[in-house]
Design a protein around this motif. Structure first.
Motif, PDB file in Angstrom:
ATOM      1  N   ARG A   1       0.937  -1.102  -0.010  1.00  0.00           N
ATOM      2  CA  ARG A   1      -0.016  -0.071  -0.076  1.00  0.00           C
ATOM      3  C   ARG A   1       1.023   1.236   0.049  1.00  0.00           C
ATOM      4  O   ARG A   1       2.167   1.327   0.315  1.00  0.00           O
ATOM      5  CB  ARG A   1      -0.921   0.010   1.228  1.00  0.00           C
TER       6      ARG A   1
ATOM      7  N   ARG B   1     -11.337  -1.804  -0.870  1.00  0.00           N
ATOM      8  CA  ARG B   1      -9.970  -1.442  -1.089  1.00  0.00           C
ATOM      9  C   ARG B   1      -8.980  -2.482  -0.828  1.00  0.00           C
ATOM     10  O   ARG B   1      -7.908  -2.911  -1.418  1.00  0.00           O
ATOM     11  CB  ARG B   1      -9.527  -0.315   0.070  1.00  0.00           C
TER      12      ARG B   1
ATOM     13  N   GLU C   1      -4.282  -7.589  -6.232  1.00  0.00           N
ATOM     14  CA  GLU C   1      -3.084  -7.010  -7.165  1.00  0.00           C
ATOM     15  C   GLU C   1      -1.897  -7.998  -6.482  1.00  0.00           C
ATOM     16  O   GLU C   1      -0.803  -7.853  -7.082  1.00  0.00           O
ATOM     17  CB  GLU C   1      -3.093  -5.678  -6.821  1.00  0.00           C
TER      18      GLU C   1
ATOM     19  N   LEU D   1      -3.938   3.150  -2.141  1.00  0.00           N
ATOM     20  CA  LEU D   1      -3.737   2.321  -3.106  1.00  0.00           C
ATOM     21  C   LEU D   1      -2.238   2.557  -3.497  1.00  0.00           C
ATOM     22  O   LEU D   1      -1.613   3.539  -3.673  1.00  0.00           O
ATOM     23  CB  LEU D   1      -4.802   2.525  -4.265  1.00  0.00           C
ATOM     24  N   TRP D   2      -1.696   1.213  -4.070  1.00  0.00           N
ATOM     25  CA  TRP D   2      -0.273   1.193  -4.472  1.00  0.00           C
ATOM     26  C   TRP D   2      -0.105   0.079  -5.675  1.00  0.00           C
ATOM     27  O   TRP D   2      -0.640  -0.807  -5.647  1.00  0.00           O
ATOM     28  CB  TRP D   2       0.712   0.898  -3.470  1.00  0.00           C
ATOM     29  N   ASP D   3       0.346   0.712  -6.816  1.00  0.00           N
ATOM     30  CA  ASP D   3       0.608  -0.141  -8.092  1.00  0.00           C
ATOM     31  C   ASP D   3      -0.457  -0.846  -8.387  1.00  0.00           C
ATOM     32  O   ASP D   3      -0.690  -2.276  -8.277  1.00  0.00           O
ATOM     33  CB  ASP D   3       1.886  -1.120  -7.636  1.00  0.00           C
ATOM     34  N   VAL D   4      -1.538  -0.464  -8.866  1.00  0.00           N
ATOM     35  CA  VAL D   4      -3.005  -1.138  -9.112  1.00  0.00           C
ATOM     36  C   VAL D   4      -3.273  -1.362 -10.641  1.00  0.00           C
ATOM     37  O   VAL D   4      -2.992  -0.293 -10.974  1.00  0.00           O
ATOM     38  CB  VAL D   4      -3.999  -0.310  -8.409  1.00  0.00           C
TER      39      VAL D   4
ATOM     40  N   LEU E   1      -8.025  -4.081 -10.100  1.00  0.00           N
ATOM     41  CA  LEU E   1      -9.047  -3.253 -10.253  1.00  0.00           C
ATOM     42  C   LEU E   1     -10.246  -3.858 -11.149  1.00  0.00           C
ATOM     43  O   LEU E   1     -11.514  -3.804 -10.616  1.00  0.00           O
ATOM     44  CB  LEU E   1      -8.692  -1.873 -10.822  1.00  0.00           C
TER      45      LEU E   1
ATOM     46  N   GLU F   1     -10.073   4.277  -8.924  1.00  0.00           N
ATOM     47  CA  GLU F   1      -9.526   4.338 -10.514  1.00  0.00           C
ATOM     48  C   GLU F   1      -8.536   5.416 -10.515  1.00  0.00           C
ATOM     49  O   GLU F   1      -7.584   5.693 -10.996  1.00  0.00           O
ATOM     50  CB  GLU F   1     -10.514   4.202 -11.591  1.00  0.00           C
TER      51      GLU F   1
ATOM     52  N   ALA G   1      -5.582   5.283  -8.349  1.00  0.00           N
ATOM     53  CA  ALA G   1      -4.398   4.507  -8.618  1.00  0.00           C
ATOM     54  C   ALA G   1      -3.731   5.279  -9.849  1.00  0.00           C
ATOM     55  O   ALA G   1      -2.275   5.062  -9.714  1.00  0.00           O
ATOM     56  CB  ALA G   1      -5.178   3.252  -9.082  1.00  0.00           C
TER      57      ALA G   1
END
Length: 343
Positions: free
Chosen positions: A97, A133, A140, A262-265, A269, A319, A322
């Motif tokens: 995250r 979330r 992911e 969010l991180w590196d999504v 998604l 969206e 991210a």
């Protein structure tokens, strides 16, 4: 079974470790991370480790450094009970995250996890949007999510909560559980068999430590009761740590998260919001923004009530979040590469 196999070592990891073994290094698994020190499990026991200067110097970001659950290459000094970490083996999964605060940096919560238990409580603290979330980051990560709704013994009617969780977690197992009565515990234990790793993730006070103690079969972790004014539990876990379960499985307990950014999504998604993506595929235009375009299937589904307004708003919000995080991280990596080349 060797000590390493107990911790999840297998033929694939042995093959990936060949070049490191040729250098005289040995494998170990990170069971605890504390500031700049790590506790690792090796074939010859538990060691206290630190990073080599080269690894620290060459790391471009948090992703290049060890986290709880990682397999690492170390030069061990068994007589001292210490070791030096020279590298991190490729991960099979990684739950990350955005770190709390204004800076855009990654925080790796757990690595090389097979099953992620997403824990929420059966009371007024239950939040479907927050659970979405967690689901997004779980998909992911590469691990398989399982939703655990705790404190079933304190909930007169768990059915509405189960229905809400199942509605937003298409195809994901959902269990009501109670560490006090044992309800649902056998189903949860089935995911933590010998050599497999599970992680407990959830907000502060949802009962992760109580659940961990039930799986461990003893009171290893501190727990606290819920507050009467808002039905929230009290935060007790302060660090990430991995334990060996009586079943032979491995369990990573993590601190509660008041916020989860969010991180590196990417693919996660569409997996989390499979229903939204399916509806959007029916739009007349492939680049439909679902605002004023003609033939928009999403707006029609919202009007008809076949698509939840709250769920759709959360999808658009995540969206955008991210995309923003991806742009910031790309800029940070470019700057880090330039600094490395200058050095």
């Amino acid at each position: 079974m060797s000590e390493l196999e107990r911790y999840g070592w297998n033929e694939a990891r042995e093959a990936a470790f060949a070049s490191s073994r040729a250098k005289g290094w040995t494998p170990g698994r990170v069971s605890l991370e504390h500031k700049r020190m790590y506790r690792i499990w090796t074939e010859n026991g538990e060691l206290l480790a630190e990073l080599s200067g080269k690894l620290r110097f060459e790391a471009l970001g948090r992703d290049d450094l060890p986290a709880v659950g990682d397999w690492v290459a170390v030069s061990a000094r068994d007589e001292e009970g210490k070791a030096t970490i020279h590298g991190v083996l490729p991960r099979t999964s990684k739950f990350s995250r955005k770190a709390a605060g204004g800076e855009t940096t990654e925080q790796i919560v757990a690595a090389n996890v097979d099953t992620v238990f997403l824990v929420s409580s059966l009371n007024m603290d239950f939040n479907p949007r927050r659970l979405e979330r967690y689901l997004l980051l779980a998909w992911e990560s590469g691990a398989n999510p399982v939703i655990v709704l705790t404190k079933a013994d304190l909930c007169p009617d768990p059915a509405p909560y189960l229905e809400q969780a199942e509605a937003i977690a298409l195809g994901v197992p959902v269990y009501a559980a109670s560490a006090e009565t044992g309800e649902g515990m056998d189903a949860i234990r089935a995911y933590a068999t010998r050599g497999r790793t599970a992680a407990l993730l959830g907000s502060s006070g949802v009962g992760k430590s109580t659940l961990a103690n039930a799986l461990l079969g003893e009171a290893r972790l501190a727990v606290a009761g819920i507050r009467e004014q808002d039905a929230r539990g009290r935060h007790t876990t302060t660090h990430r740590e991995m334990f060996v379960l009586p079943s032979g499985g491995l369990l990573i307990d993590t601190p509660g998260m008041r916020e989860i950014q969010l991180w590196d999504v990417g693919q996660g998604l569409s997996e989390t919001f499979e229903d939204v993506v399916a509806v959007a595929s029916g739009c007349r235009f492939g680049d439909c923004r679902h605002e004023r375009e003609p033939g928009c299937a999403v707006r029609e589904a919202l009007r008809a009530g076949t698509l939840s307004e709250g769920r759709y708003r959360n999808y658009r919000k995540m969206e955008a979040e991210a995309a923003y995080a991806a742009r910031k991280e790309s800029a940070r990596l470019q700057a880090a590469m330039k600094r490395k080349h200058r050095r």
